[in-house]
Design a protein around this motif. Structure first.
Motif, PDB file in Angstrom:
ATOM      1  N   VAL A  97     -13.641  13.020  -8.991  1.00 48.72           N
ATOM      2  CA  VAL A  97     -12.451  13.501  -8.287  1.00 48.72           C
ATOM      3  C   VAL A  97     -11.297  12.542  -8.545  1.00 48.72           C
ATOM      4  O   VAL A  97     -11.456  11.324  -8.401  1.00 48.72           O
ATOM      5  CB  VAL A  97     -12.694  13.593  -6.761  1.00 48.72           C
ATOM      6  N   ASP A  98     -10.153  13.087  -8.895  1.00 49.42           N
ATOM      7  CA  ASP A  98      -8.974  12.252  -9.061  1.00 49.42           C
ATOM      8  C   ASP A  98      -8.602  11.618  -7.724  1.00 49.42           C
ATOM      9  O   ASP A  98      -8.538  12.303  -6.699  1.00 49.42           O
ATOM     10  CB  ASP A  98      -7.807  13.100  -9.568  1.00 49.42           C
ATOM     11  N   ALA A  99      -8.381  10.332  -7.726  1.00 52.22           N
ATOM     12  CA  ALA A  99      -8.116   9.616  -6.474  1.00 52.22           C
ATOM     13  C   ALA A  99      -6.860  10.125  -5.774  1.00 52.22           C
ATOM     14  O   ALA A  99      -6.774  10.102  -4.551  1.00 52.22           O
ATOM     15  CB  ALA A  99      -7.987   8.122  -6.752  1.00 52.22           C
ATOM     16  N   MET A 100      -5.897  10.596  -6.546  1.00 55.07           N
ATOM     17  CA  MET A 100      -4.688  11.150  -5.945  1.00 55.07           C
ATOM     18  C   MET A 100      -5.057  12.335  -5.047  1.00 55.07           C
ATOM     19  O   MET A 100      -4.614  12.429  -3.901  1.00 55.07           O
ATOM     20  CB  MET A 100      -3.724  11.612  -7.046  1.00 55.07           C
ATOM     21  N   PHE A 101      -5.893  13.229  -5.569  1.00 53.32           N
ATOM     22  CA  PHE A 101      -6.338  14.378  -4.776  1.00 53.32           C
ATOM     23  C   PHE A 101      -7.209  13.921  -3.619  1.00 53.32           C
ATOM     24  O   PHE A 101      -7.110  14.436  -2.506  1.00 53.32           O
ATOM     25  CB  PHE A 101      -7.117  15.343  -5.670  1.00 53.32           C
ATOM     26  N   LYS A 153      -0.876   6.064   3.179  1.00 58.10           N
ATOM     27  CA  LYS A 153       0.509   6.502   3.264  1.00 58.10           C
ATOM     28  C   LYS A 153       1.340   5.983   2.095  1.00 58.10           C
ATOM     29  O   LYS A 153       0.921   5.116   1.338  1.00 58.10           O
ATOM     30  CB  LYS A 153       1.119   6.029   4.590  1.00 58.10           C
ATOM     31  N   GLY A 154       2.554   6.532   2.009  1.00 55.91           N
ATOM     32  CA  GLY A 154       3.506   6.065   1.013  1.00 55.91           C
ATOM     33  C   GLY A 154       3.014   6.276  -0.397  1.00 55.91           C
ATOM     34  O   GLY A 154       2.420   7.304  -0.731  1.00 55.91           O
ATOM     35  N   ASP A 155       3.255   5.256  -1.248  1.00 55.70           N
ATOM     36  CA  ASP A 155       2.852   5.368  -2.639  1.00 55.70           C
ATOM     37  C   ASP A 155       1.457   4.822  -2.881  1.00 55.70           C
ATOM     38  O   ASP A 155       1.023   4.691  -4.020  1.00 55.70           O
ATOM     39  CB  ASP A 155       3.855   4.636  -3.535  1.00 55.70           C
ATOM     40  N   LEU A 156       0.730   4.509  -1.807  1.00 57.39           N
ATOM     41  CA  LEU A 156      -0.609   3.950  -1.962  1.00 57.39           C
ATOM     42  C   LEU A 156      -1.554   4.883  -2.719  1.00 57.39           C
ATOM     43  O   LEU A 156      -2.337   4.410  -3.563  1.00 57.39           O
ATOM     44  CB  LEU A 156      -1.191   3.591  -0.591  1.00 57.39           C
ATOM     45  N   PRO A 157      -1.538   6.207  -2.479  1.00 57.08           N
ATOM     46  CA  PRO A 157      -2.404   7.076  -3.280  1.00 57.08           C
ATOM     47  C   PRO A 157      -2.134   6.965  -4.774  1.00 57.08           C
ATOM     48  O   PRO A 157      -3.066   6.971  -5.578  1.00 57.08           O
ATOM     49  CB  PRO A 157      -2.069   8.481  -2.760  1.00 57.08           C
ATOM     50  N   ASP A 158      -0.859   6.841  -5.155  1.00 51.32           N
ATOM     51  CA  ASP A 158      -0.529   6.700  -6.574  1.00 51.32           C
ATOM     52  C   ASP A 158      -1.093   5.400  -7.127  1.00 51.32           C
ATOM     53  O   ASP A 158      -1.640   5.366  -8.236  1.00 51.32           O
ATOM     54  CB  ASP A 158       0.987   6.731  -6.760  1.00 51.32           C
ATOM     55  N   ARG A 159      -0.977   4.329  -6.352  1.00 52.74           N
ATOM     56  CA  ARG A 159      -1.485   3.036  -6.833  1.00 52.74           C
ATOM     57  C   ARG A 159      -2.999   3.010  -6.865  1.00 52.74           C
ATOM     58  O   ARG A 159      -3.595   2.400  -7.751  1.00 52.74           O
ATOM     59  CB  ARG A 159      -0.939   1.913  -5.937  1.00 52.74           C
ATOM     60  N   LEU A 160      -3.648   3.688  -5.899  1.00 48.94           N
ATOM     61  CA  LEU A 160      -5.103   3.806  -5.947  1.00 48.94           C
ATOM     62  C   LEU A 160      -5.537   4.602  -7.172  1.00 48.94           C
ATOM     63  O   LEU A 160      -6.509   4.255  -7.848  1.00 48.94           O
ATOM     64  CB  LEU A 160      -5.617   4.476  -4.673  1.00 48.94           C
ATOM     65  N   ALA A 201      -6.561  -3.775  -8.165  1.00 49.92           N
ATOM     66  CA  ALA A 201      -7.406  -2.759  -7.527  1.00 49.92           C
ATOM     67  C   ALA A 201      -7.941  -3.273  -6.192  1.00 49.92           C
ATOM     68  O   ALA A 201      -7.952  -2.550  -5.187  1.00 49.92           O
ATOM     69  CB  ALA A 201      -8.560  -2.378  -8.449  1.00 49.92           C
ATOM     70  N   ALA A 202      -8.396  -4.539  -6.162  1.00 47.55           N
ATOM     71  CA  ALA A 202      -8.917  -5.116  -4.921  1.00 47.55           C
ATOM     72  C   ALA A 202      -7.825  -5.227  -3.870  1.00 47.55           C
ATOM     73  O   ALA A 202      -8.060  -5.013  -2.677  1.00 47.55           O
ATOM     74  CB  ALA A 202      -9.537  -6.485  -5.203  1.00 47.55           C
ATOM     75  N   LYS A 203      -6.605  -5.543  -4.294  1.00 44.24           N
ATOM     76  CA  LYS A 203      -5.494  -5.629  -3.349  1.00 44.24           C
ATOM     77  C   LYS A 203      -5.190  -4.275  -2.710  1.00 44.24           C
ATOM     78  O   LYS A 203      -4.971  -4.178  -1.507  1.00 44.24           O
ATOM     79  CB  LYS A 203      -4.240  -6.149  -4.073  1.00 44.24           C
ATOM     80  N   VAL A 204      -5.191  -3.245  -3.528  1.00 43.61           N
ATOM     81  CA  VAL A 204      -4.907  -1.911  -3.009  1.00 43.61           C
ATOM     82  C   VAL A 204      -6.008  -1.465  -2.050  1.00 43.61           C
ATOM     83  O   VAL A 204      -5.737  -0.841  -1.020  1.00 43.61           O
ATOM     84  CB  VAL A 204      -4.753  -0.904  -4.170  1.00 43.61           C
ATOM     85  N   ALA A 205      -7.263  -1.791  -2.364  1.00 44.61           N
ATOM     86  CA  ALA A 205      -8.377  -1.432  -1.473  1.00 44.61           C
ATOM     87  C   ALA A 205      -8.226  -2.123  -0.122  1.00 44.61           C
ATOM     88  O   ALA A 205      -8.408  -1.488   0.930  1.00 44.61           O
ATOM     89  CB  ALA A 205      -9.704  -1.816  -2.123  1.00 44.61           C
ATOM     90  N   ASP A 206      -7.893  -3.401  -0.114  1.00 43.88           N
ATOM     91  CA  ASP A 206      -7.696  -4.116   1.150  1.00 43.88           C
ATOM     92  C   ASP A 206      -6.542  -3.517   1.956  1.00 43.88           C
ATOM     93  O   ASP A 206      -6.609  -3.385   3.178  1.00 43.88           O
ATOM     94  CB  ASP A 206      -7.409  -5.596   0.879  1.00 43.88           C
ATOM     95  N   GLU A 207      -5.475  -3.148   1.267  1.00 44.36           N
ATOM     96  CA  GLU A 207      -4.336  -2.558   1.956  1.00 44.36           C
ATOM     97  C   GLU A 207      -4.721  -1.228   2.605  1.00 44.36           C
ATOM     98  O   GLU A 207      -4.327  -0.928   3.744  1.00 44.36           O
ATOM     99  CB  GLU A 207      -3.194  -2.343   0.956  1.00 44.36           C
ATOM    100  N   ALA A 208      -5.504  -0.424   1.877  1.00 44.36           N
ATOM    101  CA  ALA A 208      -5.934   0.868   2.419  1.00 44.36           C
ATOM    102  C   ALA A 208      -6.836   0.686   3.633  1.00 44.36           C
ATOM    103  O   ALA A 208      -6.721   1.413   4.633  1.00 44.36           O
ATOM    104  CB  ALA A 208      -6.655   1.674   1.343  1.00 44.36           C
ATOM    105  N   MET A 209      -7.741  -0.295   3.594  1.00 42.21           N
ATOM    106  CA  MET A 209      -8.658  -0.513   4.695  1.00 42.21           C
ATOM    107  C   MET A 209      -7.950  -1.082   5.918  1.00 42.21           C
ATOM    108  O   MET A 209      -8.312  -0.785   7.068  1.00 42.21           O
ATOM    109  CB  MET A 209      -9.798  -1.434   4.261  1.00 42.21           C
ATOM    110  N   GLN A 210      -6.925  -1.891   5.686  1.00 40.32           N
ATOM    111  CA  GLN A 210      -6.133  -2.369   6.819  1.00 40.32           C
ATOM    112  C   GLN A 210      -5.469  -1.186   7.523  1.00 40.32           C
ATOM    113  O   GLN A 210      -5.463  -1.100   8.760  1.00 40.32           O
ATOM    114  CB  GLN A 210      -5.064  -3.353   6.346  1.00 40.32           C
ATOM    115  N   GLY A 211      -4.955  -0.246   6.745  1.00 40.62           N
ATOM    116  CA  GLY A 211      -4.347   0.946   7.333  1.00 40.62           C
ATOM    117  C   GLY A 211      -5.345   1.780   8.098  1.00 40.62           C
ATOM    118  O   GLY A 211      -5.046   2.335   9.164  1.00 40.62           O
TER     119      GLY A 211
END
Length: 504
Positions: A287-291, A304-311, A344-354
């Protein structure tokens, strides 16, 4: 072991013959009998009605009706209120059985028990379009049916008599073919008056001697089986077949999907089965992460925001999710394959904080680790601060949110778990990650899944506390399992449905 059906069960099976046909629900066969019987029948129908959108063959419904799996399916649909003995069709069938002087179960087996074909052209949900049903019956029954229903002769098509019944609302024809030795059978074709064109095409085409063996056969017993095709603009766009074993059904569906292709190494059954022993639901997919983060998981992991694009930039598109019981509650586990980069690890941490903030309503629920030492487990304690009341009965006492990114040279997975604390979150996450495939490993399947509907329904009942429990009917199903693979221009889906029989 076959048991006697109740009148209620019979009523629902009469209704369900049409329901099953229209919904592509499976019946029993062997691969050989499908190839030699049902496919030939479908080819004959397609030649006769090239504009048909749906063509379905259901064989030996009499045996199907009496199987333990069939009875379990009956119980489930009855309890859900999808079928029942008080519907218009069931009442109509009861009246019809009385008119032809048979018990309802005998009438069902005689009329629908051998072979049923459903054909439609331009059929819509609103009922527009044309449709017809053809069923193989003994000659004496066909004649009796027309007489008892007050059939009025209207016409001849291809030397076959045409009768009007139900005040002219329907047309029927008991097709026979001259010069065919063997059993005395008729192909009883019925269609509403508005489907006169399709009805005429079927009567003309199916009256030909060369089609008789494909559709009716010569003294052969048809294996209980099912096959169907979905067509558009004269070409097949989907096909389905199904086989029954002693516990339920195995089936296969093919869909025309031009432009679709597998882009990851895929999944293997060996890997998938590591997660299925105690699970209520397991999904392994491409599955594409954006979807993923803007669709199905948006309510679970609010990104939120542009996080899906960065993921999406750092995800390979292989994902796995599991829901299952653990000590003191239920756990949701998810794994997303990443490219192994520090970003990638930074984006994962940001998502989990949210996610932690979303679950607790507390902006200070967990720090932003900013990708530092991604292999170290992070834990956000939710006990007493869980904001989502819906999740509380599911997660049990002392819940937490834990995650880490396994970032090895050949393996990189972001693993997260939402569930009761187990005292060793790092080891729990590590076990999940190590069971997942390395970057170059995979299999022929693009997706796999397994569900245990009764257990899932029980969880939903506990969460939503509905006025009417959905668990009892769903407990008739033991497991539903499926997988898909991509071929050039096609998607192939295999599935199995195992019922809980009365002996379980």
């Amino acid at each position: 072991m076959t048991t006697t059906l109740t009148q209620r069960s019979l009523h629902t099976w009469v209704w369900r013959v049409l329901y099953i046909v229209a919904a592509f629900v499976a019946s029993r066969a062997s691969a050989t009998s499908y190839q030699s019987q049902a496919s030939e029948a479908i080819e004959s129908i397609v030649e006769v009605a090239p504009d048909a959108g749906i063509v379905i063959v259901l064989d030996n419904a009499a045996e199907q009706r009496q199987s333990e799996a069939g009875q379990s399916l009956t119980t489930m649909l009855d309890t859900l209120g999808i079928t029942g003995d008080d519907g218009a069709f069931s009442e109509g069938w009861s009246e019809l059985a009385q008119k032809i002087g048979m018990r309802e179960d005998v009438a069902f087996d005689k009329f629908f028990g051998q072979r049923v074909l459903f054909v439609s052209e331009g059929l819509t949900i609103d009922g527009d379009g044309q449709w017809a049903i053809a069923t193989v019956v003994d000659e004496t029954l066909a004649i009796r049916m027309i007489k008892r229903l007050g059939g009025k002769g209207r016409d001849l098509i291809a030397d076959q008599p045409i009768f009007a019944i139900e005040g002219g609302a329907y047309r029927v024809s008991p097709i026979s073919v001259r010069g065919v030795a063997g059993r005395k059978a008729r192909l009883f074709v019925i269609a509403p008056r508005q489907s006169a064109e399709l009805f005429a095409d079927l009567v003309k085409g199916l009256s030909k001697k060369e089609r008789w063996a494909d559709l009716v056969g010569q003294n052969r017993v048809l294996s209980p089986q099912f096959a169907g095709r979905l067509r558009a603009e004269g070409s097949d766009v989907a096909q389905i077949t199904a086989l029954m074993n002693e516990e339920g059904w195995n089936g296969q569906a093919m869909f025309e999907t031009p432009g679709f292709e597998q882009i990851t190494p895929g999944w293997s059954g060996k890997t998938f089965d590591k997660f299925t022993d105690d699970a209520w639901l397991v999904l392994a997919d491409e599955v594409d992460a954006m979807f993923l983060f803007k669709g199905p998981m948006a309510g679970v992991i609010p990104v939120k925001g542009d996080l899906p694009d960065r993921l999406s930039e750092h995800a390979t598109d292989r994902v796995l999710m599991k829901i299952g019981p653990v000590e003191n509650g239920t756990a949701i586990t998810a794994a997303i394959e990443l490219d192994g980069s520090p970003a990638a690890a930074k984006v994962a941490d940001e998502a989990m904080q949210g996610l932690a903030v979303f679950l607790t309503g507390n902006p200070e629920a967990t720090p932003d680790y900013d990708g530092f030492l991604p292999n170290a487990a992070r834990v956000a304690k939710l006990d007493g601060v869980l904001h989502d009341d819906l999740l509380k009965p599911m997660l049990g006492e002392n819940p937490n949110l834990s995650w880490f990114v396994l970032n090895e040279r050949e393996r990189c997975w972001w693993v997260l778990r939402l569930g009761p604390a187990d005292g060793d979150e790092a080891r729990t996450l590590e076990r999940v990650a190590q069971a997942l495939p390395a970057r170059g490993e995979g299999g022929r399947l693009s997706s796999m899944g397994i569900a245990r509907p009764g257990l899932l329904a029980g969880m939903i009942d506990r969460l939503l506390v509905p006025d009417r429990s959905i668990a009892p009917p769903m407990e008739q199903v033991d497991t539903f399992r499926w997988s898909s693979k991509q071929r050039p221009g096609q998607t192939e889906i295999g599935f199995s449905l195992r019922m809980n029989s009365s002996q379980d």
